[in-house]
Design a protein around this motif. Structure first.
Motif, PDB file in Angstrom:
ATOM      1  N   HIS A 183       3.647 -30.081 -52.682  1.00  0.00           N
ATOM      2  CA  HIS A 183       4.392 -29.639 -53.863  1.00  0.00           C
ATOM      3  C   HIS A 183       5.902 -29.775 -53.636  1.00  0.00           C
ATOM      4  CE1 HIS A 183       0.798 -27.847 -55.689  1.00  0.00           C
ATOM      5  NE2 HIS A 183       1.519 -27.748 -56.780  1.00  0.00           N
ATOM      6  N   TYR A 184       6.364 -29.364 -52.476  1.00  0.00           N
ATOM      7  CA  TYR A 184       7.798 -29.410 -52.188  1.00  0.00           C
ATOM      8  C   TYR A 184       8.331 -30.838 -52.273  1.00  0.00           C
ATOM      9  CZ  TYR A 184      12.135 -29.315 -49.535  1.00  0.00           C
ATOM     10  OH  TYR A 184      13.430 -29.490 -49.140  1.00  0.00           O
ATOM     11  N   PHE A 185       7.655 -31.777 -51.588  1.00  0.00           N
ATOM     12  CA  PHE A 185       8.135 -33.160 -51.597  1.00  0.00           C
ATOM     13  C   PHE A 185       7.961 -33.813 -52.966  1.00  0.00           C
ATOM     14  CE2 PHE A 185       7.551 -32.843 -46.913  1.00  0.00           C
ATOM     15  CZ  PHE A 185       8.854 -33.142 -46.565  1.00  0.00           C
ATOM     16  N   ALA A 186       6.916 -33.429 -53.710  1.00  0.00           N
ATOM     17  CA  ALA A 186       6.717 -33.985 -55.051  1.00  0.00           C
ATOM     18  C   ALA A 186       7.819 -33.506 -55.993  1.00  0.00           C
ATOM     19  CB  ALA A 186       5.340 -33.595 -55.582  1.00  0.00           C
ATOM     20  N   PHE A 187       8.151 -32.206 -55.952  1.00  0.00           N
ATOM     21  CA  PHE A 187       9.259 -31.702 -56.772  1.00  0.00           C
ATOM     22  C   PHE A 187      10.572 -32.372 -56.396  1.00  0.00           C
ATOM     23  CE2 PHE A 187       6.682 -27.785 -57.730  1.00  0.00           C
ATOM     24  CZ  PHE A 187       6.710 -27.926 -59.103  1.00  0.00           C
ATOM     25  N   GLN A 188      10.772 -32.578 -55.103  1.00  0.00           N
ATOM     26  CA  GLN A 188      11.999 -33.223 -54.629  1.00  0.00           C
ATOM     27  C   GLN A 188      12.087 -34.661 -55.146  1.00  0.00           C
ATOM     28  OE1 GLN A 188      12.303 -33.772 -50.330  1.00  0.00           O
ATOM     29  NE2 GLN A 188      14.317 -32.806 -50.372  1.00  0.00           N
ATOM     30  N   PHE A 189      10.980 -35.399 -55.079  1.00  0.00           N
ATOM     31  CA  PHE A 189      10.990 -36.799 -55.520  1.00  0.00           C
ATOM     32  C   PHE A 189      11.154 -36.907 -57.029  1.00  0.00           C
ATOM     33  CE2 PHE A 189       8.446 -40.350 -57.222  1.00  0.00           C
ATOM     34  CZ  PHE A 189       9.250 -41.400 -56.801  1.00  0.00           C
ATOM     35  N   LEU A 225       3.449 -34.868 -65.143  1.00  0.00           N
ATOM     36  CA  LEU A 225       2.357 -33.917 -65.339  1.00  0.00           C
ATOM     37  C   LEU A 225       1.024 -34.506 -64.903  1.00  0.00           C
ATOM     38  CD1 LEU A 225       1.762 -31.071 -66.412  1.00  0.00           C
ATOM     39  CD2 LEU A 225       1.306 -32.095 -68.632  1.00  0.00           C
ATOM     40  N   SER A 226       0.813 -35.806 -65.153  1.00  0.00           N
ATOM     41  CA  SER A 226      -0.438 -36.432 -64.725  1.00  0.00           C
ATOM     42  C   SER A 226      -0.533 -36.463 -63.197  1.00  0.00           C
ATOM     43  CB  SER A 226      -0.558 -37.846 -65.289  1.00  0.00           C
ATOM     44  OG  SER A 226       0.425 -38.698 -64.707  1.00  0.00           O
ATOM     45  N   TYR A 227       0.588 -36.712 -62.509  1.00  0.00           N
ATOM     46  CA  TYR A 227       0.563 -36.712 -61.041  1.00  0.00           C
ATOM     47  C   TYR A 227       0.214 -35.325 -60.521  1.00  0.00           C
ATOM     48  CZ  TYR A 227       1.889 -37.213 -56.187  1.00  0.00           C
ATOM     49  OH  TYR A 227       1.854 -37.220 -54.812  1.00  0.00           O
ATOM     50  N   PHE A 228       0.897 -34.311 -61.029  1.00  0.00           N
ATOM     51  CA  PHE A 228       0.648 -32.955 -60.545  1.00  0.00           C
ATOM     52  C   PHE A 228      -0.764 -32.495 -60.889  1.00  0.00           C
ATOM     53  CE2 PHE A 228       5.169 -32.793 -59.901  1.00  0.00           C
ATOM     54  CZ  PHE A 228       5.327 -31.892 -58.864  1.00  0.00           C
ATOM     55  N   THR A 229      -1.229 -32.828 -62.082  1.00  0.00           N
ATOM     56  CA  THR A 229      -2.558 -32.373 -62.492  1.00  0.00           C
ATOM     57  C   THR A 229      -3.651 -33.041 -61.682  1.00  0.00           C
ATOM     58  OG1 THR A 229      -1.751 -32.004 -64.749  1.00  0.00           O
ATOM     59  CG2 THR A 229      -4.132 -32.143 -64.451  1.00  0.00           C
ATOM     60  N   LEU A 230      -3.620 -34.374 -61.604  1.00  0.00           N
ATOM     61  CA  LEU A 230      -4.717 -35.103 -60.977  1.00  0.00           C
ATOM     62  C   LEU A 230      -4.618 -35.146 -59.453  1.00  0.00           C
ATOM     63  CD1 LEU A 230      -4.954 -38.093 -63.478  1.00  0.00           C
ATOM     64  CD2 LEU A 230      -6.411 -36.071 -63.364  1.00  0.00           C
ATOM     65  N   CYS A 231      -3.417 -35.217 -58.914  1.00  0.00           N
ATOM     66  CA  CYS A 231      -3.263 -35.389 -57.471  1.00  0.00           C
ATOM     67  C   CYS A 231      -3.021 -34.084 -56.718  1.00  0.00           C
ATOM     68  CB  CYS A 231      -2.109 -36.353 -57.188  1.00  0.00           C
ATOM     69  SG  CYS A 231      -2.396 -38.014 -57.810  1.00  0.00           S
ATOM     70  N   LEU A 232      -2.589 -33.040 -57.418  1.00  0.00           N
ATOM     71  CA  LEU A 232      -2.254 -31.802 -56.730  1.00  0.00           C
ATOM     72  C   LEU A 232      -3.114 -30.608 -57.136  1.00  0.00           C
ATOM     73  CD1 LEU A 232       1.631 -32.016 -56.654  1.00  0.00           C
ATOM     74  CD2 LEU A 232       0.196 -31.606 -54.695  1.00  0.00           C
ATOM     75  N   TRP A 233      -3.459 -30.474 -58.399  1.00  0.00           N
ATOM     76  CA  TRP A 233      -4.011 -29.217 -58.884  1.00  0.00           C
ATOM     77  C   TRP A 233      -5.514 -29.198 -59.106  1.00  0.00           C
ATOM     78  CZ3 TRP A 233       0.262 -28.860 -63.149  1.00  0.00           C
ATOM     79  CH2 TRP A 233       1.472 -28.505 -62.554  1.00  0.00           C
ATOM     80  N   VAL A 234      -6.139 -30.320 -59.402  1.00  0.00           N
ATOM     81  CA  VAL A 234      -7.549 -30.308 -59.828  1.00  0.00           C
ATOM     82  C   VAL A 234      -8.464 -29.761 -58.737  1.00  0.00           C
ATOM     83  CG1 VAL A 234      -9.490 -31.769 -60.470  1.00  0.00           C
ATOM     84  CG2 VAL A 234      -7.312 -32.109 -61.563  1.00  0.00           C
ATOM     85  N   VAL A 235      -8.396 -30.304 -57.541  1.00  0.00           N
ATOM     86  CA  VAL A 235      -9.314 -29.882 -56.478  1.00  0.00           C
ATOM     87  C   VAL A 235      -9.016 -28.458 -55.991  1.00  0.00           C
ATOM     88  CG1 VAL A 235     -10.225 -30.427 -54.196  1.00  0.00           C
ATOM     89  CG2 VAL A 235      -9.725 -32.268 -55.801  1.00  0.00           C
ATOM     90  N   PRO A 236      -7.750 -28.081 -55.730  1.00  0.00           N
ATOM     91  CA  PRO A 236      -7.508 -26.683 -55.352  1.00  0.00           C
ATOM     92  C   PRO A 236      -7.934 -25.688 -56.424  1.00  0.00           C
ATOM     93  CG  PRO A 236      -5.612 -28.015 -54.764  1.00  0.00           C
ATOM     94  CD  PRO A 236      -6.530 -28.884 -55.567  1.00  0.00           C
TER      95      PRO A 236
END
Length: 201
Positions: free
Chosen positions: A108-114, A126-137
């Motif tokens: 999350h930190y590096f994604a927000f930074q980028f 939003l698609s990156y955060f939803t599909l790559c970061l949030w769905v499985v957790p």
């Protein structure tokens, strides 16, 4: 003009309440489904992990997303795969679970930074955060309540207690202290919402 502005604020508050209730009802329903169909839940979460890892590989090949973000994503999905080996038993004190949380926060930190430094449209971010970061957790978080209904076995890591206690009594004593999403929603439903009592004729 001021009156219409106050009306819009009131409407915004009412909409936020309805959205919150809808999310809570959806989470409660999903937690019940996971408890009822743990094998199907494991199957769906496993395929979600595979698809998310494939999306990270696709981002490496087709997009200019930094490599370290996708490496973090692949490490995160591999840790989720390790957690799924003992599903629905998820031990929040295990080294794998703690490592998965640390990698998730770092990702999350590096994604927000980028995405703060490089312009992408809101839907792409939003698609990156939803599909790559949030769905499985999120799926693993909802499925934590399924751990409460796992039957005890003698092959567990913790040996039964000595004396009068055995596997079943140890299991039942631990089961009385339930801290899960579904137990939280059940407590909220019983304490907040009014209960209807049936009339006895």
């Amino acid at each position: 003009m001021l009156f219409l502005y106050l009306m819009s604020l009131l409407a915004l508050v009412i909409q936020a309440v309805f959205v919150t209730l809808a999310i809570a009802a959806g989470l409660y329903y999903l937690a019940e489904l996971v408890e009822e169909y743990t094998v199907m839940a494991k199957y769906i979460i496993t395929w979600t992990v595979i698809i998310t890892a494939s999306l990270h590989i696709g981002l490496i090949i087709f997009e200019d997303i930094p490599l370290h973000l996708n490496i973090l994503g692949l490490v995160q999905q591999s840790l989720h795969g390790v957690l799924l080996r003992q599903f629905p038993v998820v031990r929040v004190t295990s080294a794998t679970f703690i490592a998965a949380v640390v990698v998730l926060v770092t990702h999350h930190y590096f994604a927000f930074q980028f995405f703060g430094a490089v312009y992408f449209s809101f839907s792409e971010v939003l698609s990156y955060f939803t599909l790559c970061l949030w769905v499985v957790p999120f799926a693993l978080f909802v499925s934590l309540s399924a751990n409460d209904y796992v039957l005890p076995t003698t092959g567990t890591e913790k040996q039964p207690l000595l004396g009068d206690n055995n596997v079943v009594t140890d299991y039942l004593s631990r089961k009385s202290k339930r801290y899960s999403l579904l137990s939280f929603f059940s407590f909220a439903k019983e304490s907040i919402l009014p209960q209807r009592t049936k009339k006895a004729f």
